[in-house]
Scaffold this motif. Sequence first.
Motif, mmCIF file in Angstrom:
data_model
loop_
_atom_site.group_PDB
_atom_site.id
_atom_site.type_symbol
_atom_site.label_atom_id
_atom_site.label_comp_id
_atom_site.label_asym_id
_atom_site.label_seq_id
_atom_site.Cartn_x
_atom_site.Cartn_y
_atom_site.Cartn_z
ATOM 1 N N ALA A 218 42.620 -5.473 88.698
ATOM 2 C CA ALA A 218 43.056 -5.720 87.318
ATOM 3 C C ALA A 218 44.490 -5.249 87.109
ATOM 4 C CB ALA A 218 42.119 -5.021 86.336
ATOM 5 N N ILE A 219 44.836 -4.127 87.689
ATOM 6 C CA ILE A 219 46.165 -3.546 87.474
ATOM 7 C C ILE A 219 47.211 -4.152 88.403
ATOM 8 C CG2 ILE A 219 47.519 -1.404 87.612
ATOM 9 C CD1 ILE A 219 44.970 0.035 86.593
ATOM 10 N N GLU A 220 46.842 -4.369 89.654
ATOM 11 C CA GLU A 220 47.832 -4.825 90.643
ATOM 12 C C GLU A 220 47.697 -6.277 91.060
ATOM 13 O OE1 GLU A 220 48.135 -2.383 94.075
ATOM 14 O OE2 GLU A 220 48.685 -0.645 92.900
ATOM 15 N N GLY A 221 46.571 -6.876 90.763
ATOM 16 C CA GLY A 221 46.275 -8.178 91.346
ATOM 17 C C GLY A 221 45.601 -7.931 92.676
ATOM 18 N N PRO A 222 45.188 -8.987 93.351
ATOM 19 C CA PRO A 222 44.491 -8.796 94.624
ATOM 20 C C PRO A 222 45.338 -8.002 95.618
ATOM 21 C CG PRO A 222 44.400 -11.077 93.932
ATOM 22 C CD PRO A 222 45.339 -10.374 92.997
ATOM 23 N N ILE A 223 44.753 -6.937 96.158
ATOM 24 C CA ILE A 223 45.522 -6.114 97.089
ATOM 25 C C ILE A 223 45.507 -6.728 98.480
ATOM 26 C CG2 ILE A 223 45.116 -3.978 95.827
ATOM 27 C CD1 ILE A 223 43.221 -3.211 98.179
ATOM 28 N N GLY A 224 46.533 -6.429 99.212
ATOM 29 C CA GLY A 224 46.631 -6.867 100.588
ATOM 30 C C GLY A 224 47.488 -5.888 101.355
ATOM 31 N N THR B 166 48.955 -6.560 104.092
ATOM 32 C CA THR B 166 50.099 -7.355 104.526
ATOM 33 C C THR B 166 50.179 -8.567 103.611
ATOM 34 O OG1 THR B 166 48.774 -8.642 106.087
ATOM 35 C CG2 THR B 166 49.845 -6.666 106.952
ATOM 36 N N GLU B 167 51.307 -9.262 103.630
ATOM 37 C CA GLU B 167 51.467 -10.432 102.766
ATOM 38 C C GLU B 167 50.398 -11.487 103.034
ATOM 39 O OE1 GLU B 167 55.505 -11.636 103.564
ATOM 40 O OE2 GLU B 167 56.189 -10.679 101.724
ATOM 41 N N CYS B 168 50.138 -11.746 104.294
ATOM 42 C CA CYS B 168 49.219 -12.833 104.624
ATOM 43 C C CYS B 168 47.759 -12.476 104.379
ATOM 44 C CB CYS B 168 49.401 -13.274 106.070
ATOM 45 S SG CYS B 168 48.933 -12.029 107.295
ATOM 46 N N SER B 169 47.466 -11.194 104.238
ATOM 47 C CA SER B 169 46.061 -10.829 104.028
ATOM 48 C C SER B 169 45.674 -10.875 102.560
ATOM 49 C CB SER B 169 45.767 -9.440 104.614
ATOM 50 O OG SER B 169 46.541 -8.443 103.994
ATOM 51 N N SER B 170 46.647 -10.989 101.662
ATOM 52 C CA SER B 170 46.312 -11.062 100.244
ATOM 53 C C SER B 170 46.358 -12.502 99.722
ATOM 54 C CB SER B 170 47.237 -10.179 99.418
ATOM 55 O OG SER B 170 48.574 -10.593 99.562
ATOM 56 N N ALA B 171 47.298 -13.281 100.201
ATOM 57 C CA ALA B 171 47.404 -14.673 99.757
ATOM 58 C C ALA B 171 48.089 -15.492 100.848
ATOM 59 C CB ALA B 171 48.204 -14.744 98.466
ATOM 60 N N PRO B 172 47.500 -16.598 101.226
ATOM 61 C CA PRO B 172 48.120 -17.427 102.263
ATOM 62 C C PRO B 172 49.429 -18.041 101.785
ATOM 63 C CG PRO B 172 46.088 -18.440 101.440
ATOM 64 C CD PRO B 172 46.240 -17.133 100.754
ATOM 65 N N GLY B 173 50.328 -18.248 102.738
ATOM 66 C CA GLY B 173 51.579 -18.920 102.451
ATOM 67 C C GLY B 173 52.732 -18.013 102.057
ATOM 68 N N LEU B 174 52.541 -16.712 102.028
ATOM 69 C CA LEU B 174 53.613 -15.801 101.619
ATOM 70 C C LEU B 174 54.514 -15.388 102.778
ATOM 71 C CD1 LEU B 174 51.696 -13.417 99.166
ATOM 72 C CD2 LEU B 174 53.201 -15.324 98.595
ATOM 73 N N CYS B 175 54.000 -15.478 103.996
ATOM 74 C CA CYS B 175 54.764 -15.013 105.146
ATOM 75 C C CYS B 175 55.239 -16.203 105.983
ATOM 76 C CB CYS B 175 53.883 -14.091 105.989
ATOM 77 S SG CYS B 175 54.689 -13.510 107.503
ATOM 78 N N GLU B 176 56.493 -16.161 106.395
ATOM 79 C CA GLU B 176 57.059 -17.233 107.226
ATOM 80 C C GLU B 176 56.424 -17.276 108.614
ATOM 81 O OE1 GLU B 176 61.296 -16.778 107.369
ATOM 82 O OE2 GLU B 176 61.494 -16.849 105.188
ATOM 83 N N GLN B 177 55.911 -16.144 109.084
ATOM 84 C CA GLN B 177 55.345 -16.051 110.430
ATOM 85 C C GLN B 177 53.854 -16.408 110.469
ATOM 86 O OE1 GLN B 177 57.485 -15.379 112.859
ATOM 87 N NE2 GLN B 177 59.068 -15.168 111.306
ATOM 88 N N GLU B 178 53.283 -16.708 109.333
ATOM 89 C CA GLU B 178 51.837 -16.864 109.209
ATOM 90 C C GLU B 178 51.226 -17.837 110.225
ATOM 91 O OE1 GLU B 178 49.093 -18.599 105.721
ATOM 92 O OE2 GLU B 178 50.502 -17.042 105.119
ATOM 93 N N THR B 179 51.826 -18.969 110.429
ATOM 94 C CA THR B 179 51.221 -19.979 111.308
ATOM 95 C C THR B 179 51.258 -19.591 112.782
ATOM 96 O OG1 THR B 179 53.314 -21.183 111.370
ATOM 97 C CG2 THR B 179 51.679 -21.895 109.737
ATOM 98 N N SER B 180 52.190 -18.727 113.153
ATOM 99 C CA SER B 180 52.289 -18.348 114.563
ATOM 100 C C SER B 180 51.955 -16.873 114.810
ATOM 101 C CB SER B 180 53.699 -18.645 115.078
ATOM 102 O OG SER B 180 54.644 -17.882 114.347
#
Length: 150
Positions: A79-85, A87-101
Motif C-alpha cells: 500500500a505504501i510502496e507499491g509492489p516490492i521487488g 530487483t527491477e525485473c522481479s517487481s515488474a517486467p520490462g523495467l530492465c534493459e537486460q531482462e531478455t538476456s
Amino acid sequence: MSKLADYGTLVMTYLARHPAGVHNAAEIAAATQISLPTVSKILKILAREAILVSHRGMRGGYSLARTPDAITLMEIIDAIEGPIGLTECSSAPGLCEQETSCSVRVNWMKINAAVRQALTGVTLADMAQPTLAVVNTDQLLAHRRAQVNA
C-alpha cells in the motif's frame, strides 16, 4: 524497504495494539514518536488503500478496516510502496534493459517471491505481540568490566 513503509508498520502496530475506538494523527504521532506530517501521510495512504477507515467529524480519526490478524505486512508495504521487488525485473517486467538476456532473472524472481511470501505470512496481530529481548548477561558483564578497567 523505505523509511515510510517502516513507519507505516509502526503506525499500524500501534493501531493493532489499541483496536478500540478511533485514533487521530496527533495521538498516533505522539505515541510512535514519528512526526505528525509523516503520520498523516501514512494514514491517508492506508485509508485510500482500504486498510484503514477514515472517520470524519469532531472525534474523527482512523481505525483498522479489518482485524489485525486479517492484515499482513505485505499489504501494508504494498500500500505504501507499491509492489516490492529486490530487483527491477522481479517487481515488474520490462523495467530492465537486460531482462531478455539475463541469466539470473529467474533466480531473483524466486527470491522475490520468497520474500513476499514471508511478509504475507506475518500479520499485524503478530507484530502487535510483545517480544522479550534476549540479553546475553556474560557479554554485558564483560563490557562493564572493560569499561571499569579502561
